[in-house]
Enzyme design. Sequence first.
Site, mmCIF file in Angstrom:
data_model
loop_
_atom_site.group_PDB
_atom_site.id
_atom_site.type_symbol
_atom_site.label_atom_id
_atom_site.label_comp_id
_atom_site.label_asym_id
_atom_site.label_seq_id
_atom_site.Cartn_x
_atom_site.Cartn_y
_atom_site.Cartn_z
ATOM 1 N N ASN A 50 0.804 -1.221 0.000
ATOM 2 C CA ASN A 50 0.000 0.000 0.000
ATOM 3 C C ASN A 50 0.846 1.284 0.000
ATOM 4 O OD1 ASN A 50 -2.679 0.849 -0.046
ATOM 5 N ND2 ASN A 50 -2.735 1.162 2.153
ATOM 6 N N LYS A 51 2.158 1.161 0.146
ATOM 7 C CA LYS A 51 3.003 2.349 0.326
ATOM 8 C C LYS A 51 3.483 2.899 -1.024
ATOM 9 C CE LYS A 51 2.416 1.001 4.526
ATOM 10 N NZ LYS A 51 1.920 1.623 5.722
#
Length: 424
Positions: free
Chosen positions: A208-209
Amino acid sequence: MEGTAPRRPATPTEPVEPVGPLPPMFPGGNRIGAAEEAAILDVLRRKRLFRYYGVAPGPSVVDRFEARFAATIGVCHALAVNSGTAALATAMAALGVGPGDQVIVPAYTWISTAAAAVVLGAVPVIAEVEESLTIDVADAERQITPRTKVIVPVHMRGAPCNMAALTAMAERHGIAVLEDVAQAVGGSYRGRRLGSIGRIGIFSLQFNKIITCGEGGVVVTDDDRLHARALLFHDVAASQRTHLEGVAPFVALTCRLSELQGAVADAQLDRLDGIIADCRRNRSIILEEVGTSLDERGIALRRCHDEAGDTAIAIVLLCPDPATARSLANTCQTLDLPAKLLFDPDVPDFHVAYHWGPILDRVSWTPRGPWSDPDADVEYGPDRWRRSIDILGRAVHLDVSPDLSPDLAARYGRALRACVERLP
Ligand SMILES: *Cc1c(COP(=O)(O)O)cnc(C)c1O
């Protein structure tokens, strides 16, 4: 040419088309391509899946990634580990956090920031956030006790904390600063990359980063001793592999990064500056289209402690009240805009202290966890983060993908403007 069409502001009567499907908000993940494939294949073909050795002698790609990551952030040392949570625990262990200590964390951060302290036997103390959605330095200062060991500013949703005030405050009290940069890799504050300002910093490479290798993390520092202690903590056999001058070996964990993940992380690092440049371009286009409509409805962008250092992965709008925020988020969704509320008491979300059940209930895996200490006097009542809940409860968050074309970003901006203008 795309993006240079004259602005046609929507009026409340003019219909606005939904913007249609947007690129998925996995900035690095969505750009995985030939470089990552080639890097993985190279590791497999060399049969070198472990950073410290392989079937044949040869270079470690995790070593290479660490050196390039340290150079990118502007620090002497980077240590790759297998998650951001492990990076937090490793950094705290390097700073000597353990039973009897307190670690100050903000009320808005992924629960890992607090969980890492608990894993090491320390008690997390929760401080308010202010209108930037990052730690409120004055409130954090009020939480300091003789047991406070570390304070963790978290650069939430891509934007920096008030590092000048925070660093000065921490220095006055002799408390170490650990920057949690899991959501803001590549961002900066007054010209310095985030992660290089505190005594130690951490990053996440989870999917998700901003850049990703699926799962992974990095610990950075300029301090040789902290780096050596991090190295010891992240590899149970580190003291057999390397003689660490002046640092006594201690018992530890194993949370090393594999070469397969390191290969992907190393390829993704080349994409970082491009991703941020594209997010910044798109955010500017969107805000340009939105124009003055926000002011007219009493809506503000969240405060920013350094506009130039914002990675621009998000637009956060602070509405006058939760009802307006809810109405705005709903309208945005009908036009396909990636809007969501940052706090809803009825929707569990480990980003907000209000929902940190296991921490608020003081439950670890043993009844003799950090809170069993009769001196572990800490307050987790809802009044402790009343202000954070007030701010988060009227905040609408919109993703800004780097992969919007300029034309799509302009349509996004016009749709957002229409949503704001149509608020009841
Ligand atoms: C994602 C995240 C972490 C933890 O990273 P993982 O790699 O998921 O363990 C820590 N802090 C913040 C602010 C995060 O967003």
